[in-house]
Design an enzyme around this catalytic site. Structure first.
Site, PDB file in Angstrom:
ATOM      1  N   LYS A  85       0.864  -1.188   0.000  1.00 12.89           N
ATOM      2  CA  LYS A  85       0.000   0.000   0.000  1.00 12.89           C
ATOM      3  C   LYS A  85       0.895   1.231   0.000  1.00 12.89           C
ATOM      4  O   LYS A  85       1.498   1.569   1.013  1.00 12.89           O
ATOM      5  CB  LYS A  85      -0.918   0.048   1.220  1.00 12.89           C
ATOM      6  CG  LYS A  85      -2.014   1.129   1.061  1.00 12.89           C
ATOM      7  CD  LYS A  85      -2.485   1.713   2.366  1.00 12.89           C
ATOM      8  CE  LYS A  85      -1.666   2.877   2.828  1.00 12.89           C
ATOM      9  NZ  LYS A  85      -1.779   4.100   1.968  1.00 12.89           N
ATOM     10  N   GLY A 141      -5.053   3.184  -1.641  1.00 11.42           N
ATOM     11  CA  GLY A 141      -6.223   3.607  -0.895  1.00 11.42           C
ATOM     12  C   GLY A 141      -5.843   4.303   0.391  1.00 11.42           C
ATOM     13  O   GLY A 141      -4.666   4.358   0.763  1.00 11.42           O
ATOM     14  N   GLY A 197      -5.188   5.228   4.309  1.00 12.14           N
ATOM     15  CA  GLY A 197      -4.617   4.448   5.393  1.00 12.14           C
ATOM     16  C   GLY A 197      -5.650   3.909   6.344  1.00 12.14           C
ATOM     17  O   GLY A 197      -5.555   2.764   6.813  1.00 12.14           O
ATOM     18  N   GLY A 249      -4.959   0.586   4.699  1.00  9.55           N
ATOM     19  CA  GLY A 249      -3.828   0.290   5.579  1.00  9.55           C
ATOM     20  C   GLY A 249      -4.244  -0.489   6.809  1.00  9.55           C
ATOM     21  O   GLY A 249      -3.624  -1.501   7.169  1.00  9.55           O
ATOM     22  N   GLU A 259       9.732   2.189  10.665  1.00  8.94           N
ATOM     23  CA  GLU A 259      10.748   3.232  10.478  1.00  8.94           C
ATOM     24  C   GLU A 259      10.005   4.555  10.476  1.00  8.94           C
ATOM     25  O   GLU A 259       9.229   4.840   9.574  1.00  8.94           O
ATOM     26  CB  GLU A 259      11.513   2.989   9.179  1.00  8.94           C
ATOM     27  CG  GLU A 259      12.797   3.783   9.092  1.00  8.94           C
ATOM     28  CD  GLU A 259      12.589   5.103   8.378  1.00  8.94           C
ATOM     29  OE1 GLU A 259      12.400   6.119   9.080  1.00  8.94           O
ATOM     30  OE2 GLU A 259      12.593   5.123   7.150  1.00  8.94           O
ATOM     31  N   CYS A 281      13.757  11.119   6.083  1.00 12.24           N
ATOM     32  CA  CYS A 281      13.702  10.702   7.486  1.00 12.24           C
ATOM     33  C   CYS A 281      15.073  10.739   8.133  1.00 12.24           C
ATOM     34  O   CYS A 281      15.190  10.972   9.344  1.00 12.24           O
ATOM     35  CB  CYS A 281      13.092   9.308   7.592  1.00 12.24           C
ATOM     36  SG  CYS A 281      13.921   8.072   6.574  1.00 12.24           S
ATOM     37  N   GLU A 330      10.675  16.850  14.202  1.00 14.96           N
ATOM     38  CA  GLU A 330      11.027  16.554  12.818  1.00 14.96           C
ATOM     39  C   GLU A 330      10.260  17.525  11.913  1.00 14.96           C
ATOM     40  O   GLU A 330       9.057  17.373  11.706  1.00 14.96           O
ATOM     41  CB  GLU A 330      10.691  15.110  12.466  1.00 14.96           C
ATOM     42  CG  GLU A 330      11.139  14.733  11.068  1.00 14.96           C
ATOM     43  CD  GLU A 330      10.855  13.285  10.729  1.00 14.96           C
ATOM     44  OE1 GLU A 330      11.679  12.665  10.032  1.00 14.96           O
ATOM     45  OE2 GLU A 330       9.813  12.763  11.157  1.00 14.96           O
TER      46      GLU A 330
END
Length: 485
Positions: free
Chosen positions: A181, A212, A214, A218, A256, A290, A390
């Site tokens: 996905k 699609g 999440g 997901g 991650e 990231c 972040e």
């Protein structure tokens, strides 16, 4: 450009089918995801937004396919994954155009990195698989690594093909079947990947693609009883949600989740080399990485020079059209992401941080598209939001230190721990400092992750659970059996 127009016609088009069981199939869903070009704010294509029924069909295809795939000798699996790498390599220019369009990465970088790294990842994974201890004698027993089963791979938009390859390649080599996905912000490259899977001749059902939202697709994947492993790259909030859902089914997760990584310049660092690298490792892909080294930790008695050099290097960067010659940085992926970065910048200014260059506005002449000027901040408290959160945008912060111990303390003062860097004229000294940093990967004197795709990648703390790449990446997708006799 005739070739470019041809690519846009073939790959940048509406997709109303999903790839399931080795075939392109229609979804019962009539919902679509519109794909925006972030440089122009125009919709370039739409893709079908699948639903729970599509997940059921894809997981069923994977469940049917993986036992036979897992019984194949690893040499056969490696041969087919190598063929997949060859297919991707042959289409590198096309894939670069797709990612430059839907993400905004400048075209030359998109071809080299966005399209090139997945090929390198797959080939490195094949090399590792061919020497991996699938069966070994240990402590009087025979230890066997067997495929875990069906894998749900949920991938992000910032380096989409790379993350697909980093999950799908090792999972296939381990003998698993995959349901992918991709992110709805950048799904077109995943359809191109599926075309490469088909062209490489992988057996039906070992790779399946369902696009699609999440919350629907997901979460249906994560909670499906026939999914054995979930591999996600995304935000901390997404990872926490996936971990919570997977726990109910006692599923293994590889998560991650990003970082706020420090680039430590020791007092003997060669700034002629370190500063250009620091700029690129912090701002590549407009800072949407990231493992971006977004905190520059500099010796207090050299901080003025570091700041001056950073500003000079950053102000040389050209922000603009991803398809224009000489562009260094493209747009942010979306208006929401641009506005989030602007909010971080505004908060830092309100708290008294000093803006050395950049700011919350777009460069002159770029009123259309989600562009921002790259920014450098100083006088930022190590515990402030700009130094802790972040940002996922083109923002660097300079943090001064006195003595190695304070440098390490600043680097470790983060809830994240994904990446990091250390610079020194003495590589052994740099390695010693690297050993004190609480992070999953540390780059000495400018080595890049892509230079070591055999090495594990993953993080401490809020940066996630598990590892990708190398032997550790393959082992995320295996079960270990001990045969005692």
């Amino acid at each position: 450009m005739t070739g470019l127009a041809g690519v846009r016609t073939r790959l940048l088009r509406d997709r109303d089918e999903l790839y399931v069981g080795g075939e392109w199939v229609r979804s019962q869903s009539r919902s679509v995801i519109e794909v925006e070009n972030p440089a122009t704010e125009r919709i370039v294509a739409s893709v079908v937004a699948g639903d729970g029924a599509d997940v059921e069909r894809a997981v069923g295809a994977a469940r049917t396919a993986w036992p036979a795939w897992g019984r194949r000798p690893v040499e056969e699996r490696a041969r087919l994954v190598s063929r997949l790498a060859d297919e991707l390599a042959a289409r590198g220019g096309e894939l670069g155009v797709v990612t430059a369009t839907e993400i905004g990465t400048p075209l030359r970088q998109a071809i080299a990195a966005q399209a090139g790294m997945p090929v390198e990842v797959l080939r490195a994974s094949v090399r590792v698989a061919q020497r991996h201890p699938w069966r070994q004698s240990l402590a009087g027993s025979t230890v066997v690594r067997e495929p875990a089963g069906v894998v749900a791979a949920i991938t992000p938009w910032n380096y989409p093909l790379h993350q697909i390859a980093a999950k799908v390649g090792p999972a296939l080599l381990a003998g698993c079947a995959v349901v992918l996905k991709p992110s709805g912000l950048a799904p077109l490259n995943a359809f191109a990947f599926a075309e490469c899977v088909a062209a490489a001749g992988l057996p039906p059902g070992v790779f399946n693609l369902v696009t699609g939202p999440g919350r629907e697709v997901g979460e249906a994947l994560v909670t499906h009883p026939d999914v054995a492993v979930v591999s996600l790259t995304g935000s901390v909030a997404s990872g926490a949600r996936v971990g919570q859902l997977a726990a109910a089914g006692v599923k293994r997760c590889c998560l991650e989740l990003g970082g706020k990584s420090a680039n430590v310049l020791l007092d003997d660092a060669d700034l002629d080399v370190a500063i250009p690298s620091a700029v690129w490792q912090g701002l590549a892909n407009s800072g949407q990485a990231c493992n971006a080294l977004s905190r520059v930790v500099a010796p207090r008695d050299r901080v003025a020079e570091v700041e001056e050099r950073l500003v000079a290097a950053v102000e040389e960067l050209r922000v603009g059209d991803p398809f224009a010659d000489g562009t260094d940085l493209g747009p942010l992926i979306s208006a929401a992401q641009r506005d989030s970065v602007r909010s971080h910048i505004a908060g830092a200014l309100a708290s008294g941080a000093r803006l050395l260059t950049g700011g919350p506005r777009a460069p002159e002449g770029l009123d259309r598209g989600h562009f921002l000027r790259p920014s450098v901040f100083s006088r930022v408290a190590p515990d402030s939001p700009l130094a802790q959160d972040e940002v996922f945008g083109p923002v660097l912060v300079v943090l001064p230190y006195t003595g190695e111990s304070e440098a390490v303390a600043i680097a470790n003062a983060s809830r994240y721990g994904l990446s990091g860097g250390v610079w020194s004229a003495d590589p052994d000294r740099a390695a010693r400092v690297a050993g004190q940093m609480r992070t999953g990967q540390v780059k000495v004197n400018g080595v890049r992750t892509r230079d070591r795709f055999d090495a594990p990648f993953g993080g401490y703390g809020h940066s996630g659970v598990g590892r990708e790449l190398g032997e550790f990446g393959i082992d995320e997708f295996v079960e270990v059996k001990s045969i005692l006799r």
